[in-house]
Each structure stands twice: as C-alpha cells, then as structure tokens.
Design an enzyme around this catalytic site. Structure first.
Site, PDB file in Angstrom:
ATOM      1  CD  GLU A 422      -2.782  -0.509  -0.348  1.00 52.39           C
ATOM      2  OE1 GLU A 422      -3.127  -1.505  -0.983  1.00 52.39           O
ATOM      3  OE2 GLU A 422      -2.877   0.645  -0.803  1.00 52.39           O
TER       4      GLU A 422
HETATM    5  C1  LIG Z   1       2.632  -9.808   0.114  1.00 57.30           C
HETATM    6  C2  LIG Z   1       2.426  -8.686  -0.835  1.00 57.30           C
HETATM    7  C3  LIG Z   1       1.150  -8.317  -1.204  1.00 57.30           C
HETATM    8  C4  LIG Z   1       0.953  -7.293  -2.131  1.00 57.30           C
HETATM    9  N1  LIG Z   1      -0.318  -7.017  -2.572  1.00 57.30           N
HETATM   10  C5  LIG Z   1      -0.472  -6.187  -3.654  1.00 57.30           C
HETATM   11  C6  LIG Z   1      -1.736  -6.062  -4.299  1.00 57.30           C
HETATM   12  O1  LIG Z   1      -2.738  -6.657  -3.885  1.00 57.30           O
HETATM   13  N2  LIG Z   1      -1.822  -5.271  -5.388  1.00 57.30           N
HETATM   14  C7  LIG Z   1      -0.748  -4.596  -5.902  1.00 57.30           C
HETATM   15  O2  LIG Z   1      -0.896  -3.902  -6.898  1.00 57.30           O
HETATM   16  N3  LIG Z   1       0.462  -4.681  -5.293  1.00 57.30           N
HETATM   17  C8  LIG Z   1       0.629  -5.462  -4.199  1.00 57.30           C
HETATM   18  N4  LIG Z   1       1.850  -5.600  -3.591  1.00 57.30           N
HETATM   19  C9  LIG Z   1       2.964  -4.813  -4.109  1.00 57.30           C
HETATM   20  C10 LIG Z   1       3.401  -3.725  -3.147  1.00 57.30           C
HETATM   21  O3  LIG Z   1       2.452  -2.705  -3.094  1.00 57.30           O
HETATM   22  C11 LIG Z   1       4.791  -3.254  -3.605  1.00 57.30           C
HETATM   23  O4  LIG Z   1       5.690  -4.304  -3.262  1.00 57.30           O
HETATM   24  C12 LIG Z   1       5.187  -1.953  -2.954  1.00 57.30           C
HETATM   25  O5  LIG Z   1       4.404  -0.903  -3.455  1.00 57.30           O
HETATM   26  C13 LIG Z   1       6.660  -1.612  -3.227  1.00 57.30           C
HETATM   27  O6  LIG Z   1       6.997  -1.758  -4.578  1.00 57.30           O
HETATM   28  P1  LIG Z   1       8.251  -2.656  -4.971  1.00 57.30           P
HETATM   29  O7  LIG Z   1       8.130  -3.956  -4.293  1.00 57.30           O
HETATM   30  O8  LIG Z   1       8.401  -2.647  -6.436  1.00 57.30           O
HETATM   31  O9  LIG Z   1       9.485  -1.916  -4.314  1.00 57.30           O
HETATM   32  P2  LIG Z   1      10.319  -0.719  -4.960  1.00 57.30           P
HETATM   33  O10 LIG Z   1       9.391   0.288  -5.530  1.00 57.30           O
HETATM   34  O11 LIG Z   1      11.354  -1.287  -5.851  1.00 57.30           O
HETATM   35  O12 LIG Z   1      10.985  -0.083  -3.662  1.00 57.30           O
HETATM   36  C14 LIG Z   1      12.186  -0.596  -3.075  1.00 57.30           C
HETATM   37  C15 LIG Z   1      12.647   0.409  -1.995  1.00 57.30           C
HETATM   38  O13 LIG Z   1      12.928   1.672  -2.634  1.00 57.30           O
HETATM   39  C16 LIG Z   1      12.166   2.706  -2.025  1.00 57.30           C
HETATM   40  N5  LIG Z   1      11.755   3.659  -3.070  1.00 57.30           N
HETATM   41  C17 LIG Z   1      11.223   3.400  -4.279  1.00 57.30           C
HETATM   42  N6  LIG Z   1      10.970   4.547  -4.932  1.00 57.30           N
HETATM   43  C18 LIG Z   1      11.341   5.559  -4.120  1.00 57.30           C
HETATM   44  C19 LIG Z   1      11.320   6.996  -4.222  1.00 57.30           C
HETATM   45  N7  LIG Z   1      10.834   7.628  -5.285  1.00 57.30           N
HETATM   46  N8  LIG Z   1      11.809   7.713  -3.189  1.00 57.30           N
HETATM   47  C20 LIG Z   1      12.274   7.096  -2.095  1.00 57.30           C
HETATM   48  N9  LIG Z   1      12.308   5.751  -1.921  1.00 57.30           N
HETATM   49  C21 LIG Z   1      11.848   4.995  -2.927  1.00 57.30           C
HETATM   50  C22 LIG Z   1      10.975   2.016  -1.389  1.00 57.30           C
HETATM   51  O14 LIG Z   1      10.459   2.766  -0.304  1.00 57.30           O
HETATM   52  C23 LIG Z   1      11.599   0.692  -0.934  1.00 57.30           C
HETATM   53  O15 LIG Z   1      12.222   0.850   0.297  1.00 57.30           O
HETATM   54  C24 LIG Z   1       2.070  -6.585  -2.644  1.00 57.30           C
HETATM   55  C25 LIG Z   1       3.354  -6.931  -2.243  1.00 57.30           C
HETATM   56  C26 LIG Z   1       3.551  -7.980  -1.374  1.00 57.30           C
HETATM   57  C27 LIG Z   1       4.956  -8.375  -1.031  1.00 57.30           C
END
Ligand SMILES: Cc1cc2nc3c(=O)[nH]c(=O)nc-3n(C[C@H](O)[C@H](O)[C@H](O)COP(=O)(O)OP(=O)(O)OC[C@H]3O[C@@H](n4cnc5c(N)ncnc54)[C@H](O)[C@@H]3O)c2cc1C
Length: 563
Positions: A422
């Site tokens: 989220e």
């Molecule tokens: C169990 C689980 C359930 C989920 N359920 C859903 C779902 O139902 N629907 C859905 O759509 N998604 C879902 N997600 C996805 C989840 O919302 C994302 O994993 C989350 O938004 C982070 O994206 P990412 O994993 O690509 O991490 P990344 O975006 O790659 O982030 C990696 C790190 O970099 C930081 N970061 C990234 N961009 C920036 C920035 N601009 N400035 C500062 N810091 C930054 C982040 O804070 C984090 O610490 C789920 C994930 C999991 C693991």
C-alpha cells in the site's frame, strides 16, 4: 492463548479521545448512536474472537495453494469468510443504496483492527474488497455500480487491486499492461501483474479485479493510466457469473509471512475489461481505493500488535524465572511500552477515521485536509509500531519466542509486510512532507494549535505530562516551519523521521486526553505517563535527524557505501 478483541479500548477512544459524537450528530451518520456503536463493536469482537481467530494458526501452517489454476484457501478460511459475509461486515461503511450499513469509517477502522488481530491473512480479502467498493462508489458508471456493488458488499464476490508489475512498484507510472478498445465499448486487457493479494480464492463465486492499464498512445507516466473492472467470470445477462474471462493465476509467491493470504502472479491475455471513471484518469480513481486501504493497513499493524501483546502478557504471567517474569522491571517495561504504543497508534488511526467521516458528512475542507494529513501517519506509524511491538513480543518470550510453536514469531513474520505494501512507509512519509504540505503546512499547524491549546488547559491537573506534550508540539511546529521552507530533496531526506516525530507527538496528545478523562491515578493515567515520559521523547531525536537534510547523505557516495 486466546485472542480477545480490544472492544473496550476502541470504545473508550471513540468516547473520550477522538470522539465519534460529532460524527453521529451529522445527518449522514445519524444511525451511529452509542447503542449502535456498542452493538457493532461487541458483535464484531465476538465474531473475531470465536470464529476468525481460531483459523489464524492453520493459515500459517498450511498456506493457500494453487491447484489446477484455482487457489485453495487454508482449512477453515471458507467458513470464517462466510461468517464475515453473512454478518454484513464487509459493507460496514458501504452505501446502504447497494446493501451496505452506511456506518462511519471510524467504526470500520475499529473492526479492521480487531479482525487483523484475529487473522491478518484473512482480513486482507475484505480489506481489498472494501477499497474496491469505495472506488466504484465514487468513480464507476451506474451500470457497473448496480452490477458489482451488491455482490461485493454481500461478500458473494471479492475485489482485488492490480497495480504492481515487475518493472512498476513504487513507480506505478512505469506500468506496461495494455488496454485496447473493443468495438462494443469494452477493452481488451493484456499484461502481467505481480503480488496480487487474494488474486483468486475459493471463498467467493467471482473475483473482481480492478486493473490499472494503459490505452494505446496514452501519455507516459501516471497521466496515461486508466482503470478497468476485469471480472474472473464475466457476468451474464442476469448478473450471474458466466463465461471465464481470459485471465489466470500463474503462480503463488512463497513469503516470509501471511501464508494464508494468496499472493498471485496474474496474467491478463486480452481479458475483457470495463472502464471505471474516465480514460487516463485511472490514478485518481485508484487513489480512492488506496487511501481507504492505507488507513486500514495502519489498522492491520495495530491489530497484530494487540494480538502479540496479549500473548506476551499471558506468557509473562506464567513463566517463572526467579519470579514470574512479569515482575522483572525490564519485562514490565517491555509490556507497558507495548500497550502504550498500541494505544497511541490506535488513537491516531481512529482520529483519521473520524476526520474522514466528518469531511464526508459536512464537506468541510478543514476536516478533509485533516484526514489527508493523518492518513500517511496512521499507515506508517501503525505498521512501524506493529513490527516493533511484535518483535518485543518475541523478546518477552525469550528463546520460546523464536520457536514457531509458540505463535509469537508468526505475528512478527505476518506484520512485516505492512510497512511495505500500500505504498512503502518511505513513500507515505514523502506524501506527508510533499503533497500533504502543499498548503504550506496549514493543516499541520491547525492540528498542532489544537494540541497546544489542549495541553495548556491540562496543565493544572497534569503539570508534567501537559508541559511535555506542549513542548513537543511547539518543537514540531518550529520544525514544520523550517521544513516547508525547504526544497523537496531536503524534505524527502528527513521525511521518515519527521513522520515518526509527528506520530509521537500525536500519541502523547491522545494519551494526555485519555488521562484527562480518567484521572492521574487511573490505569490510563499511568499508561499516559509511560508513553509521554518514555516513548514520546524520541520525537526530539527524530526531529534532529529530519533537520539534517539531504546533503550529508549524498556526501557519502555510492562508492563510499561500497568501500
Ligand atoms: C505480500 C504482498 C502483497 C501485495 N499485494 C499487492 C496487491 O494486492 N496489489 C498490488 O498492486 N500490489 C501489491 N503488492 C505490491 C506492493 O504494493 C509493492 O511491493 C510496494 O508498493 C513496493 O513496490 P516494490 O516492491 O516494487 O518496491 P520498490 O518500488 O522497488 O521499492 C524498493 C525500496 O525503494 C524505495 N523507493 C522506491 N521509490 C522511491 C522513491 N521515489 N523515493 C524514495 N524511496 C523509494 C521504497 O520505499 C523501498 O524501500 C504486494 C506486495 C507484497 C509483497
């Protein structure tokens, strides 16, 4: 160990700390009388304790699995979900026009808190459905509303939220899923979505996906994203689940926690979708769903913390090392701090719920700005606190906390995800110091003024605690003035500690209000002293870090980090 829903605390907070009474005084929420609130919380709590909580362990031990393309939920989940649906709990805050109860969001937050403590994996299904209901209520056509809302609200169908793709996580604007218009007004949706929570399940007869996708020739980034309803089974002329849509669950993820919640890799292969809202305005519609979910994810952290605390307390009363360990000062410190943090986070989440309700019922821009300001704080503090408290719960158990049979470890593994999905807590903090302070900090200053006024009035009865809270609010005000004068890079570098400081000051304020309601020598008075004297002071260290800005972080180059 038996979980007991924190009905008394939620009730107390809504009576004395962040009163629900002004909400119930509006025409929109006139039905939220004290009797109704009592009935909802008591009955909801009973359901969580007696029906939902007993399924929690099973979900951890026998995860959801994919069988011939269909997700099978863990034993007991189907029956527990049916009880939730039958009781109307999914539609607590939904519009009565489509079968919802139309009650305040604050009550829904309280229920989600209790439900998360009972079984976080299971709670995720109604959580996402509730978010979808709200998004459809605000943005969908009348036809889509009439077809989907009654089924989602009754729990016959469930809803999901499809944003994430392999190359598009926090940067949602990078998504590649395509939507090509068909001749009949529908769209053909193609692409892969990952991490989709409850992307399929055997608890309902249809799963309805809200999918973000890009039209041909759409602008790059978030401006070119549209939102589509893509059901697993396409409803027939009678609104019954009909032919299968062109989509499938490719696999389920193996995770650190929430094993009972299926996390799906989804493939859309020219699936039929219906536009929700306007073309290229998908992010605005999805934000309705995400804001709802963000606050209720905050409630997840609080609920799991509550369950971890109850278990730790029971163990500490039982376990004898020289004496029952609850008598040792350090164990007493851990338990008292756990309880005090939960109360602070719960009050913040309920305050956010009350602000949302007041904003909706009155249309008052100040309430709406208060709700917007509190949402990222409620999400991030509730979930950070959830991890801290669940980890302390393991510590209270000593070695047994590290052993899976105890169950303490499950809380820590389960709650770990809540700071990530989220919108990670880093993204929440950036939202707080960025978008939520586009008003030059006006909404924040209004809230800080309220805290200072109240603390001023409490000095007679609580000279020490009131002075501490007043002083903390004053320092936060000064820091906020400094921050809104800075560029975004400096704000972002200090965003996480700033949010933490804000939450701690709010936590102190709400504890002070609780103490004022019950008196200095009451249990709540003593708990307030624990929070304000021991936990709130960390705000000063957080503000010191927040004020460092970005320069020092980038002075340390990537090569330096590698050295
Ligand atoms: C169990 C689980 C359930 C989920 N359920 C859903 C779902 O139902 N629907 C859905 O759509 N998604 C879902 N997600 C996805 C989840 O919302 C994302 O994993 C989350 O938004 C982070 O994206 P990412 O994993 O690509 O991490 P990344 O975006 O790659 O982030 C990696 C790190 O970099 C930081 N970061 C990234 N961009 C920036 C920035 N601009 N400035 C500062 N810091 C930054 C982040 O804070 C984090 O610490 C789920 C994930 C999991 C693991």
């Amino acid at each position: 160990m038996t979980y007991r829903s924190p009905v008394t605390d939620i009730r107390f907070i809504l009576d004395h700390v962040v009163p629900l009474a002004p909400v119930a005084a509006t025409e929109l929420f006139a039905e939220a009388t004290p009797d109704m609130v009592e009935a909802i919380l008591t009955e909801g709590g009973k359901l969580c304790d007696e029906v939902i909580a007993p399924t929690n362990r099973e979900g951890d031990l026998t995860p959801a699995k994919l069988e011939n393309g269909v997700v099978r939920s863990p034993a007991g989940f189907k029956e527990a979900f049916a009880a939730l649906a039958e009781g109307g709990w999914i539609g607590i805050a939904a519009d009565p026009e489509h079968g919802g109860m139309g009650l305040p969001q604050a009550l829904n937050v309280g229920f989600n808190d209790m439900l998360s403590g009972a079984n976080l994996s299971l709670q995720l299904s109604p959580l996402l459905t509730q978010g979808q209901i709200e998004a459809l209520e605000h943005h969908a056509s009348d036809e889509i509303k009439a077809l989907y809302l009654p089924k989602l609200i009754s729990g016959e169908w469930s809803g999901t939220m499809n944003l994430t793709e392999p190359g598009a996580g926090s940067d949602v604007g990078a998504l590649k899923t395509k939507a090509v218009p068909n001749d009949d007004g529908t769209y053909a949706i193609s692409g892969q979505k990952i991490f989709i929570t409850w992307g399929d399940n055997d608890c309902v007869e249809n799963t309805c996906h809200l999918v973000l996708a890009r039209l041909p020739d759409a602008a790059p980034g978030t401006k070119g994203i549209s939102l589509f309803m893509v059901p697993k089974l396409i409803p027939d002329a009678d609104g019954k689940p009909g032919v299968a849509n062109s989509l499938k669950v490719v696999s389920l993820e193996h995770k650190l926690g929430i094993h009972g919640s299926p996390t799906c890799v989804m493939s859309y292969e020219g699936a039929t979708g219906w536009l929700v809202g306007e073309e290229n305005k998908g992010m605005a519609a999805m934000f309705t769903m995400m804001n709802n979910a963000r606050l209720n994810v905050g409630a997840q952290g609080i609920g799991v913390a509550e369950a971890a605390y109850q278990q730790a307390l029971a163990y500490a009363k039982d376990r004898v090392q020289f004496a029952p360990i609850v008598e040792h000062a350090d164990v007493r410190r851990m338990l008292a701090c756990m309880k005090a943090e939960i109360f602070a986070a719960r009050s913040i989440a309920l305050a956010c719920g009350v602000a949302i309700d007041m904003g909706r019922a009155t249309g008052d821009a100040n309430w709406q700005a208060r709700a917007a300001l509190l949402t990222p704080i409620a999400k991030a503090y509730g979930t950070d606190m959830g991890i801290r408290v669940a980890s302390t719960g393991v510590q209270v158990h000593g070695g047994m906390g590290f052993i899976e049979e105890t169950g303490a470890a499950q809380y820590l593994r389960d709650v770990r995800i809540t700071t990530i999905y989220e919108g990670t807590n880093g993204i929440q903090a950036m939202d707080l110091v960025g978008r939520k302070m586009m008003d030059e900090g006006k909404a924040a200053f209004r809230l800080l003024q309220e805290i200072e006024d109240e603390a001023q009035g409490a000095r007679g009865d609580f000279p020490v605690l009131a002075e501490d809270v007043w002083q903390a609010a004053e320092e936060l005000r000064e820091h906020t003035e400094w921050m809104v004068s800075r560029g975004m890079q400096d704000r972002f570098a200090g965003a996480v500690p700033y949010l933490d400081a804000f939450a701690r000051v709010l936590g102190g304020y709400y504890h002070l209000r609780a103490a004022m309601a019950e008196g200095r020598d009451s249990a709540r008075g003593h708990l307030a002293a624990v929070y304000i004297r021991r936990l709130m002071p960390a705000y000063a260290a957080s503000l010191a870090e927040a004020k460092e800005g970005a320069e020092g972080l980038y002075a340390l180059s990537v090569e330096d980090l590698e050295a």
